[in-house]
Write an enzyme that holds these catalytic residues in place. Structure first.
Site, PDB file in Angstrom:
ATOM      1  CB  SER A 111     -14.370  22.234 -20.785  1.00 27.68           C
ATOM      2  OG  SER A 111     -15.163  21.299 -21.292  1.00 27.68           O
ATOM      3  CD  GLN A 132     -14.072  18.233 -18.317  1.00 25.51           C
ATOM      4  OE1 GLN A 132     -14.217  19.147 -19.012  1.00 25.51           O
ATOM      5  NE2 GLN A 132     -14.607  16.895 -18.478  1.00 25.51           N
ATOM      6  CE1 TYR A 134     -17.730  15.269 -19.644  1.00 22.64           C
ATOM      7  CE2 TYR A 134     -17.163  17.060 -21.273  1.00 22.64           C
ATOM      8  CZ  TYR A 134     -17.871  16.610 -20.102  1.00 22.64           C
ATOM      9  OH  TYR A 134     -18.992  17.546 -19.610  1.00 22.64           O
ATOM     10  CE  LYS A 239     -17.559  19.018 -12.769  1.00 27.74           C
ATOM     11  NZ  LYS A 239     -18.229  18.853 -13.697  1.00 27.74           N
ATOM     12  CG  ASP A 294     -19.918  21.252  -9.223  1.00 30.36           C
ATOM     13  OD1 ASP A 294     -20.860  20.404  -9.281  1.00 30.36           O
ATOM     14  OD2 ASP A 294     -19.001  21.155 -10.387  1.00 30.36           O
ATOM     15  N   GLY A 295     -22.567  22.669  -7.704  1.00 33.64           N
ATOM     16  CA  GLY A 295     -24.150  22.281  -8.016  1.00 33.64           C
ATOM     17  C   GLY A 295     -24.812  23.442  -7.301  1.00 33.64           C
ATOM     18  N   GLY A 296     -25.160  24.387  -7.841  1.00 35.38           N
ATOM     19  CA  GLY A 296     -26.302  25.567  -7.288  1.00 35.38           C
ATOM     20  C   GLY A 296     -25.678  26.512  -6.342  1.00 35.38           C
ATOM     21  NE  ARG A 298     -27.206  29.351  -9.662  1.00 36.91           N
ATOM     22  CZ  ARG A 298     -26.438  28.238  -9.866  1.00 36.91           C
ATOM     23  NH1 ARG A 298     -25.180  28.293  -9.378  1.00 36.91           N
ATOM     24  NH2 ARG A 298     -26.949  27.350 -10.693  1.00 36.91           N
ATOM     25  N   GLY A 317     -20.310  27.066 -11.629  1.00 44.40           N
ATOM     26  CA  GLY A 317     -20.570  26.691 -13.179  1.00 44.40           C
ATOM     27  C   GLY A 317     -21.235  27.776 -13.908  1.00 44.40           C
ATOM     28  NE  ARG A 318     -27.392  25.725 -14.828  1.00 42.98           N
ATOM     29  CZ  ARG A 318     -27.172  24.629 -14.448  1.00 42.98           C
ATOM     30  NH1 ARG A 318     -26.449  24.252 -13.416  1.00 42.98           N
ATOM     31  NH2 ARG A 318     -27.800  23.641 -15.195  1.00 42.98           N
TER      32      ARG A 318
HETATM   33  C1  LIG Z   1     -23.009  25.109 -19.977  1.00 43.48           C
HETATM   34  C2  LIG Z   1     -22.531  24.049 -19.318  1.00 43.48           C
HETATM   35  C3  LIG Z   1     -21.508  23.339 -19.653  1.00 43.48           C
HETATM   36  C4  LIG Z   1     -20.724  22.498 -18.985  1.00 43.48           C
HETATM   37  N1  LIG Z   1     -19.738  21.746 -19.479  1.00 43.48           N
HETATM   38  C5  LIG Z   1     -19.063  20.766 -18.742  1.00 43.48           C
HETATM   39  C6  LIG Z   1     -17.671  20.442 -19.283  1.00 43.48           C
HETATM   40  O1  LIG Z   1     -17.419  20.402 -20.518  1.00 43.48           O
HETATM   41  N2  LIG Z   1     -17.262  19.286 -18.207  1.00 43.48           N
HETATM   42  C7  LIG Z   1     -17.538  19.173 -17.119  1.00 43.48           C
HETATM   43  O2  LIG Z   1     -16.986  18.092 -16.361  1.00 43.48           O
HETATM   44  N3  LIG Z   1     -18.980  19.694 -16.569  1.00 43.48           N
HETATM   45  C8  LIG Z   1     -19.400  20.652 -17.354  1.00 43.48           C
HETATM   46  N4  LIG Z   1     -20.702  21.376 -16.608  1.00 43.48           N
HETATM   47  C9  LIG Z   1     -20.896  21.320 -15.227  1.00 43.48           C
HETATM   48  C10 LIG Z   1     -20.123  21.855 -14.358  1.00 43.48           C
HETATM   49  O3  LIG Z   1     -18.691  21.725 -14.257  1.00 43.48           O
HETATM   50  C11 LIG Z   1     -20.615  21.910 -13.093  1.00 43.48           C
HETATM   51  O4  LIG Z   1     -20.716  20.585 -12.719  1.00 43.48           O
HETATM   52  C12 LIG Z   1     -22.045  22.390 -12.881  1.00 43.48           C
HETATM   53  O5  LIG Z   1     -22.287  23.630 -13.702  1.00 43.48           O
HETATM   54  C13 LIG Z   1     -22.047  23.067 -11.437  1.00 43.48           C
HETATM   55  O6  LIG Z   1     -23.377  23.650 -11.047  1.00 43.48           O
HETATM   56  P1  LIG Z   1     -23.848  25.217 -11.177  1.00 43.48           P
HETATM   57  O7  LIG Z   1     -23.821  25.614 -12.870  1.00 43.48           O
HETATM   58  O8  LIG Z   1     -24.891  25.171 -10.791  1.00 43.48           O
HETATM   59  O9  LIG Z   1     -22.941  25.883 -10.555  1.00 43.48           O
HETATM   60  C14 LIG Z   1     -21.338  22.092 -17.619  1.00 43.48           C
HETATM   61  C15 LIG Z   1     -22.351  23.008 -17.142  1.00 43.48           C
HETATM   62  C16 LIG Z   1     -22.886  23.965 -17.828  1.00 43.48           C
HETATM   63  C17 LIG Z   1     -23.990  24.738 -17.196  1.00 43.48           C
END
Ligand SMILES: Cc1cc2nc3c(=O)[nH]c(=O)nc-3n(C[C@H](O)[C@H](O)[C@H](O)COP(=O)(O)O)c2cc1C
Length: 382
Positions: A111, A132, A134, A239, A294-296, A298, A317-318
């Protein structure tokens, strides 16, 4: 780590919730029953709308899991999503994640808002890393970061396009972003490591924790993607794509790949599940560019479903951050191992020889009884 009680990714989430201060956990990760985390809930529940159609007697017990992403071989189709301020979860922060990714043969996405500099993370990494970005109003700052990533050996630039107006006020409004006098981004972070990528930059107006959001470009457009395409020779990954229309535009504007993502439910509340957005994106880009999601995610079956819909790999992510909290580098590895083993079992039991060959015949929509067709009921996820 109390190994025997950590049998699923959800177990990691539960134990992490007991370990971190509750307000911190709730604002960072959300809770599934919270109104402001409807999109997170959609992500998790989206997988249940799809069920598997396993084949038997295929002679497969252990499917091959290796895939290539942008010509890089990874040992499993599970990559690490970018997340900011990882020192909150472990003193080694992003360095621990990078080492775990290398150990497991996968890719870490670093990040912009990391607590170790992008150079420090690249030096710790033993496998490929993506940066990544921003996108800042200050174009020169974007150029500086991209140039640093190129010099440090990053293999791709991932530009995040889904949080231009900041995240939901409801989310932040509901949670106290400070607890015990600590801002949620500062918890356990060495003060010199806050926004580490910017502290040594001799430049007026560089982002700090307080100014970060206002430094971001809030009116991003396709000309910015064109600018990025001209600015870096590295592969460019967009993304935060959720529709066929935007996926087609990514192809037109020279992206090498897209990540179907709603920022883990941290951006627009009320968006559909990433897994539901995936098929139209795959169909829109065909084989012109690669699609990740991505997203969920598990479970191994979640990963298998995404691959069957046409994703080349998924990102998590999480789960990574829960593993990091509970066991540092080893915890991250344990989480990735768990997903890998579940994918092996899910693939093996579905008759899959090689995850690169799965297609939509492996899937049916839940609740849809098909009597007439021999193959998967159409259309999927209509
Ligand atoms: C604590 C946290 C911090 C995140 N920070 C960023 C980030 O700095 N840049 C970014 O593109 N996405 C960020 N995300 C989004 C993740 O890259 C990702 O899209 C998302 O967590 C995927 O879902 P999941 O947590 O259910 O796996 C963050 C997500 C979380 C939970």
């Amino acid at each position: 780590m109390p190994g025997e009680s950590l049998l699923t990714i959800e177990d990691y989430g539960r134990l992490c919730r007991q370990t971190l201060p509750r307000p911190l956990f709730d604002v960072i990760f959300g809770t599934e029953d919270a109104a402001e985390f409807e999109t997170l809930r959609n992500n998790l529940e989206g997988f249940k709308k799809l069920v598997l159609r396993p084949r038997v007697l295929t002679g497969s017990a252990r499917p091959a899991l290796a895939v290539s992403v942008l010509e890089e071989q990874v040992a499993l189709p599970v990559l690490i999503a970018p997340s900011g301020s990882n020192q909150r979860f472990d003193p080694e922060g992003e360095r621990a994640v990078a080492r775990a990714a290398g150990q497991m043969g996968t890719i870490m996405t670093v990040s912009t808002a990391s607590n170790y500099s992008l150079e420090e993370i690249a030096a710790a990494a033993t496998g490929p890393v993506w940066f990544q970005l921003y996108f800042f109003k200050d174009r020169e700052l974007n150029s500086i970061l991209i140039h640093r990533a190129e010099t440090a050996g990053y293999k791709a630039i991932v530009v995040t396009v889904d949080v231009v107006t900041g995240s939901s006020k409801e989310r932040h409004g509901r949670h106290d972003l400070t607890f015990a006098g600590i801002h949620y981004q500062r918890y356990n972070v060495d003060p010199s490591r806050i926004m580490r990528n910017f502290v040594d930059l001799q430049r007026p107006g560089v982002p700090t924790l307080e100014t970060f959001q206002s430094c971001l470009e809030s009116v991003l457009g396709w000309s910015d993607i064109d600018w990025l395409r001209r600015t870096t020779s590295l592969p460019l990954i967009v993304k935060g794509i959720q529709t066929a229309e935007d996926a087609a535009l990514c192809v037109e504007h020279g992206a090498d790949a897209v990540i179907v993502s709603n920022h883990g439910g941290h951006a627009l509340n009320g968006a559909r599940a990433s897994i539901e957005a995936l098929p139209e994106v795959v169909d829109a880009v065909g084989d012109k560019i690669e699609v990740y999601v991505d997203g969920g995610f598990r479970k191994g079956t979640d990963v298998l479903k995404a691959l069957a819909l046409g994703a080349r790999a998924v990102l998590v992510g999480r789960p990574v951050l829960w593993g990091l909290t509970l066991g540092g580098q080893n915890g991250v590895q344990a989480v990735l191992e768990l997903l890998r083993n579940e994918l092996l079992v899910a693939g093996g039991q579905s008759g899959v020889m090689d995850v690169r060959t799965v297609d939509r015949n492996l899937l049916a929509t839940a609740g849809h009884f098909a009597f007439a067709q021999a193959h998967a009921p159409e259309p999927l996820l209509a």
